[in-house]
Design a protein around this motif. Sequence first.
Motif, short mmCIF file in Angstrom:
data_model
loop_
_atom_site.label_atom_id
_atom_site.label_comp_id
_atom_site.label_asym_id
_atom_site.label_seq_id
_atom_site.Cartn_x
_atom_site.Cartn_y
_atom_site.Cartn_z
N LEU A 158 3.06 13.88 32.60
CA LEU A 158 3.78 14.14 33.84
C LEU A 158 3.53 15.56 34.33
CD1 LEU A 158 7.12 12.38 32.90
CD2 LEU A 158 5.51 11.61 34.65
N ALA A 159 3.47 16.50 33.41
CA ALA A 159 3.19 17.89 33.78
C ALA A 159 1.77 18.03 34.30
CB ALA A 159 3.42 18.81 32.58
N ALA A 160 0.82 17.39 33.63
CA ALA A 160 -0.58 17.53 34.00
C ALA A 160 -0.89 16.85 35.33
CB ALA A 160 -1.47 16.95 32.91
N LYS A 161 -0.14 15.81 35.66
CA LYS A 161 -0.45 15.02 36.86
C LYS A 161 0.54 15.25 37.99
CE LYS A 161 -2.83 11.65 33.98
NZ LYS A 161 -3.01 10.23 33.58
N GLY A 162 1.31 16.33 37.90
CA GLY A 162 2.06 16.82 39.05
C GLY A 162 3.19 15.94 39.53
N VAL A 163 4.05 15.43 38.63
CA VAL A 163 5.17 14.60 39.06
C VAL A 163 6.13 15.43 39.92
CG1 VAL A 163 6.58 15.05 37.02
CG2 VAL A 163 6.92 12.94 38.31
N GLN A 164 6.65 14.79 40.97
CA GLN A 164 7.56 15.49 41.88
C GLN A 164 9.02 15.10 41.63
OE1 GLN A 164 6.22 14.83 45.90
NE2 GLN A 164 4.12 15.40 45.40
N GLU A 165 9.31 13.82 41.54
CA GLU A 165 10.67 13.36 41.25
C GLU A 165 10.67 12.69 39.89
OE1 GLU A 165 13.68 9.85 42.75
OE2 GLU A 165 12.98 11.31 44.25
N LEU A 189 8.17 19.81 39.79
CA LEU A 189 9.32 18.97 40.14
C LEU A 189 10.03 19.47 41.40
CD1 LEU A 189 10.83 18.47 36.58
CD2 LEU A 189 9.89 16.67 38.03
N THR A 190 10.43 18.51 42.23
CA THR A 190 11.33 18.79 43.34
C THR A 190 12.72 18.23 43.06
OG1 THR A 190 10.69 16.75 44.50
CG2 THR A 190 9.46 18.76 45.02
N TYR A 213 9.63 24.59 43.02
CA TYR A 213 9.87 23.57 44.04
C TYR A 213 11.15 22.77 43.78
CZ TYR A 213 4.89 24.60 44.24
OH TYR A 213 3.67 25.25 44.28
N LEU A 214 11.85 23.02 42.69
CA LEU A 214 13.00 22.21 42.30
C LEU A 214 14.16 22.42 43.27
CD1 LEU A 214 14.09 20.22 40.16
CD2 LEU A 214 14.99 22.21 38.92
N ARG A 215 14.55 21.36 43.97
CA ARG A 215 15.64 21.42 44.94
C ARG A 215 16.91 20.73 44.46
NH1 ARG A 215 11.33 19.73 48.29
NH2 ARG A 215 12.29 17.67 48.42
N GLU A 216 16.78 19.81 43.50
CA GLU A 216 17.93 19.02 43.08
C GLU A 216 17.89 18.81 41.58
OE1 GLU A 216 19.95 14.69 44.25
OE2 GLU A 216 18.54 15.68 45.61
N LEU A 217 19.00 19.12 40.90
CA LEU A 217 19.09 19.01 39.44
C LEU A 217 20.36 18.25 39.08
CD1 LEU A 217 18.21 19.75 36.54
CD2 LEU A 217 19.47 21.91 36.82
N GLY A 218 20.20 17.17 38.31
CA GLY A 218 21.34 16.38 37.85
C GLY A 218 21.34 16.28 36.34
N ILE A 219 22.49 16.56 35.72
CA ILE A 219 22.60 16.55 34.26
C ILE A 219 23.79 15.66 33.90
CG2 ILE A 219 22.99 17.98 32.22
CD1 ILE A 219 21.81 20.33 33.79
N CYS A 220 23.53 14.51 33.26
CA CYS A 220 24.55 13.49 33.02
C CYS A 220 24.72 13.25 31.52
CB CYS A 220 24.16 12.19 33.72
SG CYS A 220 23.82 12.34 35.48
N SER A 221 25.90 13.57 31.01
CA SER A 221 26.22 13.35 29.59
C SER A 221 25.12 13.89 28.68
CB SER A 221 26.45 11.85 29.32
OG SER A 221 27.60 11.40 29.99
N VAL A 222 24.83 15.15 28.87
CA VAL A 222 23.79 15.83 28.09
C VAL A 222 24.45 16.88 27.20
CG1 VAL A 222 21.79 17.38 28.25
CG2 VAL A 222 21.99 15.43 29.81
#
Length: 513
Positions: A158-165, A189-190, A213-222
């Motif tokens: 995912l890092a090498a191939k530029g995942v956005q979401e 990541l966006t 580029y990260l605009r939105e971060l969600g952390i659920c039961s972590v």
Amino acid sequence: MSGQKPPTNVDSATAADVWRGCCNPDGDPEHLRTYIRTELLPAFPAVEAARFASLPARDAVDRISLLPDALLRNIVSRLFVTEAAATALLASRWRRVWLSAPLVLSDAYISPSAGSPPITDSVSYILEAHPGPFCCVHLVSSKMGAHRAQLARWLDLLAAKGVQELVLLNRPLPLDVPLPATLFSVTTLTRLYIGLWKFPDVGMIPRGTSFPYLRELGICSVVMQDGDIESVIARSPVLKVLSIQGNNKGLRLRIVSQSIRCVQICGSVLESITLVKAPLLDRLILEGPRGNTGGFSTRVLIGDAPKLHALGILEPGNHILETRDIVAGIKPSSRTMVTSVKTLSLKVRFGNHNDVKMLPTFLRCFPNLEKLHITSGKCDFEAGSARLNLKFWELAKPTENVKSCIKVLSFREFRGEIGEVAFIKFFFRNARVLESASISMANPSVTPFCTGEAFSKASKASDKTVSKSEINMVVLGSTGPEGGSLWYFKKGADYTFDDPFSAVQMRVTKDGE
């Protein structure tokens, strides 16, 4: 393998059960996972309408193959991933089209059949085979505790191939599978949502690493340590939305960000939140605090947040509001006021003397308030609660914002209790500029009370108004879960709507009308 649409929603009764389960550490972990998946995670781009049914052309001409590659890539990217990959079998040109189309992958649409490989193997094959870029990847269906090596390899790809979401949701149990530190290498990541993991060791983040580029971060039961969230925020210069759910440890959060606009925390043990420097923050939403008993309260300190517009859902019995180190209710003065807040949501137990006594103090902190949303909380009635009547409110005197600022009032979970009726009477007799009001009944199937009597009390309590405007007034029934509408991240962060707490949303147009 075949495409299969994942579940997208739960009915009201199930939602209420899920909510209670997710707030209980000993509850069913699958209920928690269902709640996270259906209510908190961002929706996967809709592909269910992308199935094609066609008949051979009468003249036997293959018109689809005549389309340019750019249009074919657009078509392929809208298919279920297994069907999109299958187009590569049609001809060499179609293989080129699939490999050049941005990958949109959700393992929820991969349904293993007899003799087919498991989901994790299918995901591995797709991530390895496709050269990228990866537009959107949701991995929400696997128990990764038994596949940690594959998970680490996925993050490398995912890092090498530029995942956005990217959405990563583990299948419990266990609930503390550690995410590899290679997550921090995915700098393209966006949008990032993670659920049911143990947060990677932030000490492993290489110096200078950022998420530009990260605009939105969600952390659920972590499972997290103090400072983990702040470390990611500090490395995210354009972060706009931060959403946290299900933190059990006791979260102490300090917000320092030049870009963040919305912070929402639900179903968590929140000890304190301090807005140290957040010049663009306009929404702070704290919903469903956990463990706030035995004298434990959440301290909400509003420091440098000049654009804070919407605040809630504060509970006078569980939240201590501070501004510039002054505690509301202890030293009320002009220094306790938050002049920017125009929309406020409160949850008040009208049978609890301390809650009701604190309500006027909370209101005085927001002199420019225009919209007030109140949810009536259930409680065991205390001795003396019958004295929380209209006379109590007349002695308390109306705040200036009630008299001259508040234009919209919504009151939810009305059961016709003495304290509820008294407050509504008091409010309508003093609200001079009120334009719109709604009173919503509690659901009688989960909160036993006499619906007809409550309707009558609500109507009578609101019929004497001093407002100079013509009031749009409604009294509504309810079939929703106990406690009103369940909270979910999508609503709080939806900026196409002006008011995140309103049950009836008014859409904001480009012209702001």
